[in-house]
Design an enzyme around this catalytic site. Sequence first.
Site, short mmCIF file in Angstrom:
data_model
loop_
_atom_site.label_atom_id
_atom_site.label_comp_id
_atom_site.label_asym_id
_atom_site.label_seq_id
_atom_site.Cartn_x
_atom_site.Cartn_y
_atom_site.Cartn_z
N CYS A 33 43.22 47.79 81.17
CA CYS A 33 43.29 46.46 81.74
C CYS A 33 44.41 45.68 82.16
O CYS A 33 45.64 45.82 81.00
CB CYS A 33 42.35 45.56 80.73
N1 MHO Z 1 36.64 41.91 80.98
C1 MHO Z 1 37.13 42.83 80.34
C2 MHO Z 1 38.19 43.82 81.23
C3 MHO Z 1 39.03 42.67 82.00
S1 MHO Z 1 40.55 43.41 82.79
C4 MHO Z 1 41.11 42.51 83.95
C5 MHO Z 1 37.90 42.64 79.27
O1 MHO Z 1 37.76 41.47 78.50
O2 MHO Z 1 38.57 43.36 78.27
O3 MHO Z 1 39.62 44.59 83.42
#
Ligand code: MHO
Length: 208
Positions: A33
């Site tokens: 991420c």
């Molecule tokens: N919503 C996921 C990933 C976000 S990232 C921009 C999290 O909170 O880990 O892929």
Amino acid sequence: MGQGRSTAQYRNMGSLLHDVNVSTKKATFSMGCFWAPDSLFGVQKGVIRTRVGYAGGVMENPTYRRISDHTESIDIDYDPNEITYNELLNLFWAYHDPTARTSKQYTSLIMYHDEEQKELAEKTLKEEEKKKSSYIVTKVIPAKEFYDAEDYHQKYRLQQHTSLLEAVGLNRGSKLKTSHLAARLNGYIVGFGGVAQFDSEINQIGIR
Ligand code: MHO
């Protein structure tokens, strides 16, 4: 943290600045991420600005919802007189698990911008392979089109602190991708930068 003899241009105005004009090189990585590497790299000495986006695939104009064959990536503008590509690579390897089997969205990539970066990346990949018993999924590939992510993903951690964001003259707009100050704060806010680092930067510009 070593202090060079010459005071870097971007610390000569009595504050950390939004707009910094020094010549920079690019480094592009994917390591899960993209919120976390935005904070990690944004706070490093010599990193001028960062942006998060989608890269590594071929579909045009990907978005978070339609990422297609792309991977969440971080694009870094760095001053090579202040931080080396090798130092950036060391952070890349240290701050994610290159053996993790993930979807394409979160896979591990090094996207090189020139032959020197390619050689260094491949060298460090071989070193990691020696250190780790499991298979390393990281691919070293040429940097191609980098598609900026939506504004709400830029400096994500800093954007959660709305009052701080506003206090330093920022909002959810394109400046989050170019502001040096935004990159720094986005790292400090999650604890990547420490007191010693901040003091050394402030000392160089002569205010306490
Ligand atoms: N919503 C996921 C990933 C976000 S990232 C921009 C999290 O909170 O880990 O892929």
